[in-house]
Motif scaffolding. Structure first.
Motif, PDB file in Angstrom:
ATOM      1  N   GLN A  67       0.845  -1.193   0.000  1.00 63.02           N
ATOM      2  CA  GLN A  67       0.000   0.000   0.000  1.00 63.02           C
ATOM      3  C   GLN A  67       0.875   1.235   0.000  1.00 63.02           C
ATOM      4  N   LEU A  68       0.699   2.066  -1.008  1.00 61.72           N
ATOM      5  CA  LEU A  68       1.478   3.294  -1.125  1.00 61.72           C
ATOM      6  C   LEU A  68       0.575   4.494  -0.890  1.00 61.72           C
ATOM      7  N   TYR A  69       1.142   5.526  -0.272  1.00 60.11           N
ATOM      8  CA  TYR A  69       0.340   6.672   0.149  1.00 60.11           C
ATOM      9  C   TYR A  69       0.833   7.977  -0.471  1.00 60.11           C
ATOM     10  N   ALA A  70      -0.086   8.913  -0.561  1.00 60.88           N
ATOM     11  CA  ALA A  70       0.210  10.282  -0.966  1.00 60.88           C
ATOM     12  C   ALA A  70      -0.484  11.210   0.038  1.00 60.88           C
ATOM     13  N   ILE A  71      -0.487  12.500  -0.250  1.00 59.95           N
ATOM     14  CA  ILE A  71      -1.123  13.481   0.642  1.00 59.95           C
ATOM     15  C   ILE A  71      -2.166  14.269  -0.134  1.00 59.95           C
ATOM     16  N   SER A  72      -3.338  14.384   0.444  1.00 60.90           N
ATOM     17  CA  SER A  72      -4.416  15.168  -0.134  1.00 60.90           C
ATOM     18  C   SER A  72      -4.704  16.371   0.762  1.00 60.90           C
ATOM     19  N   GLY A  73      -5.046  17.479   0.130  1.00 59.35           N
ATOM     20  CA  GLY A  73      -5.395  18.677   0.884  1.00 59.35           C
ATOM     21  C   GLY A  73      -6.415  19.514   0.133  1.00 59.35           C
ATOM     22  N   ASP A  74      -7.093  20.373   0.844  1.00 61.94           N
ATOM     23  CA  ASP A  74      -8.095  21.254   0.249  1.00 61.94           C
ATOM     24  C   ASP A  74      -7.409  22.366  -0.536  1.00 61.94           C
ATOM     25  N   PHE A  75      -7.711  22.467  -1.814  1.00 66.06           N
ATOM     26  CA  PHE A  75      -7.029  23.434  -2.679  1.00 66.06           C
ATOM     27  C   PHE A  75      -7.269  24.856  -2.204  1.00 66.06           C
ATOM     28  N   ASN A  76      -8.515  25.239  -2.010  1.00 64.06           N
ATOM     29  CA  ASN A  76      -8.814  26.632  -1.730  1.00 64.06           C
ATOM     30  C   ASN A  76      -8.190  27.109  -0.422  1.00 64.06           C
ATOM     31  N   THR A  77      -8.236  26.273   0.609  1.00 64.38           N
ATOM     32  CA  THR A  77      -7.658  26.656   1.900  1.00 64.38           C
ATOM     33  C   THR A  77      -6.156  26.894   1.775  1.00 64.38           C
ATOM     34  N   GLY A  78      -5.465  25.967   1.126  1.00 54.86           N
ATOM     35  CA  GLY A  78      -4.028  26.124   0.943  1.00 54.86           C
ATOM     36  C   GLY A  78      -3.677  27.277   0.031  1.00 54.86           C
ATOM     37  N   GLU A 134       6.487  -1.216   3.768  1.00 55.46           N
ATOM     38  CA  GLU A 134       5.231  -0.466   3.758  1.00 55.46           C
ATOM     39  C   GLU A 134       5.076   0.445   4.966  1.00 55.46           C
ATOM     40  N   ALA A 135       5.366  -0.038   6.151  1.00 54.63           N
ATOM     41  CA  ALA A 135       5.196   0.770   7.366  1.00 54.63           C
ATOM     42  C   ALA A 135       6.130   1.971   7.362  1.00 54.63           C
ATOM     43  N   ALA A 136       7.367   1.770   6.929  1.00 52.09           N
ATOM     44  CA  ALA A 136       8.337   2.863   6.896  1.00 52.09           C
ATOM     45  C   ALA A 136       7.961   3.892   5.837  1.00 52.09           C
ATOM     46  N   LEU A 137       7.456   3.427   4.705  1.00 56.63           N
ATOM     47  CA  LEU A 137       7.030   4.353   3.649  1.00 56.63           C
ATOM     48  C   LEU A 137       5.834   5.189   4.110  1.00 56.63           C
ATOM     49  N   ARG A 138       4.910   4.545   4.814  1.00 46.51           N
ATOM     50  CA  ARG A 138       3.776   5.295   5.357  1.00 46.51           C
ATOM     51  C   ARG A 138       4.253   6.342   6.359  1.00 46.51           C
ATOM     52  N   ALA A 139       5.230   5.985   7.182  1.00 49.66           N
ATOM     53  CA  ALA A 139       5.759   6.934   8.168  1.00 49.66           C
ATOM     54  C   ALA A 139       6.374   8.152   7.481  1.00 49.66           C
ATOM     55  N   CYS A 140       7.005   7.946   6.344  1.00 51.28           N
ATOM     56  CA  CYS A 140       7.576   9.070   5.590  1.00 51.28           C
ATOM     57  C   CYS A 140       6.485  10.042   5.161  1.00 51.28           C
ATOM     58  N   VAL A 141       5.375   9.499   4.673  1.00 53.14           N
ATOM     59  CA  VAL A 141       4.275  10.356   4.219  1.00 53.14           C
ATOM     60  C   VAL A 141       3.609  11.040   5.406  1.00 53.14           C
ATOM     61  N   GLU A 142       3.474  10.319   6.510  1.00 54.37           N
ATOM     62  CA  GLU A 142       2.901  10.939   7.708  1.00 54.37           C
ATOM     63  C   GLU A 142       3.769  12.089   8.204  1.00 54.37           C
ATOM     64  N   ALA A 143       5.090  11.930   8.100  1.00 53.06           N
ATOM     65  CA  ALA A 143       6.001  13.014   8.492  1.00 53.06           C
ATOM     66  C   ALA A 143       5.827  14.222   7.577  1.00 53.06           C
ATOM     67  N   GLU A 144       5.561  13.964   6.306  1.00 59.50           N
ATOM     68  CA  GLU A 144       5.347  15.067   5.370  1.00 59.50           C
ATOM     69  C   GLU A 144       4.021  15.775   5.649  1.00 59.50           C
ATOM     70  N   VAL A 145       3.007  15.033   6.062  1.00 64.15           N
ATOM     71  CA  VAL A 145       1.743  15.651   6.474  1.00 64.15           C
ATOM     72  C   VAL A 145       1.998  16.621   7.627  1.00 64.15           C
ATOM     73  N   THR A 146       2.794  16.191   8.588  1.00 63.96           N
ATOM     74  CA  THR A 146       3.143  17.055   9.718  1.00 63.96           C
ATOM     75  C   THR A 146       3.896  18.292   9.249  1.00 63.96           C
ATOM     76  N   ALA A 147       4.804  18.113   8.295  1.00 64.05           N
ATOM     77  CA  ALA A 147       5.562  19.249   7.763  1.00 64.05           C
ATOM     78  C   ALA A 147       4.637  20.260   7.094  1.00 64.05           C
ATOM     79  N   CYS A 148       3.620  19.788   6.385  1.00 68.19           N
ATOM     80  CA  CYS A 148       2.657  20.688   5.745  1.00 68.19           C
ATOM     81  C   CYS A 148       1.860  21.467   6.790  1.00 68.19           C
TER      82      CYS A 148
END
Length: 224
Positions: A67-78, A134-148
């Motif tokens: 399972q591979l992950y990305a990050i989604s966000g609300d366009f207008n708010t950002g 998979e778990a480590a890759l998810r952690a990378c994306v979760e860290a990027e969510v925090t950075a955003c």
């Protein structure tokens, strides 16, 4: 792999690789880094979603895909937050860089023309440079969510007066501050604002033609 981060606008928040949006457009790509502009734009309610770049790895079993992950966000708010940031940067660019000043206007025009309901940030190529489980890759994306989220909090902490905000931003770029302003450390407001060896590029390169093109629902369904 091209080892880039990719930014898209799209009409949904994918729950799986096959959950394709009705509309999708490339916005930008960046080698070996996630630029500040991407994080500001994704600061609007960022959360994990399914990656649309890849349905697992070639070495995976068809019945047991990673399972591979990305990050989604609300366009207008950002985008609102990003435009506020741009108005502050504009004051600093006026003093040091005509190219940066011109790119600010081009940035707003481009994003307005390609606006959709959501944004998608894909970092799987960068994450795979460091991790493969998979778990480590998810952690990378979760860290990027925090950075955003951290970048969004930093911008929201700036005063409403653009001149005062510009002074604070300039100081935080030149000398590392305590959170939340630490995210601005290293930004350049001269002609080297997007130099590839800068650890904190603004990332003001925009194009709807990316190395990694993603199919919308109609295009994807044609091959299923």
């Amino acid at each position: 792999m091209a080892n880039r981060s990719y930014l898209y606008s799209l009409s949904n928040q994918p729950t799986s690789y096959t959950d394709r949006p009705e509309s999708i457009s490339g916005l930008s790509e960046w080698p070996y880094n996630v630029p500040l502009s991407y994080r500001i734009l994704l600061s609007g309610n960022p959360k994990l979603c399914a990656s649309l770049v890849s349905d697992g790895f070639e070495s995976d079993s068809p019945d047991d895909k990673t399972q591979l992950y990305a990050i989604s966000g609300d366009f207008n708010t950002g985008f609102i937050r990003f435009k506020n940031f741009i108005e502050v940067v504009r004051l600093l660019a006026a003093e040091k860089s005509a190219p940066l000043l011109s790119m600010l206007d081009e940035t707003v025009d481009f994003l307005q023309q390609h606006q959709d309901r959501y944004l998608l940030l894909e970092t799987i190529e960068l994450d795979c440079m460091e991790e493969e489980e998979e778990a480590a890759l998810r952690a990378c994306v979760e860290a990027e969510v925090t950075a955003c989220r951290d970048v969004g909090a930093a911008i929201d902490s700036l005063p409403g007066d653009p001149r005062m905000a510009a002074d604070i931003l300039k100081g935080a770029a030149e000398k590392e501050k305590a959170p939340p302003l630490n995210v601005f450390y290293g930004i350049l407001f001269n002609d080297n604002f997007d130099c590839l060896d800068n650890d904190t590029p603004l990332g003001l390169y925009w194009s709807d033609v990316l190395y990694c093109e993603l199919e919308n629902k109609e295009e994807f369904d044609e091959f299923v």
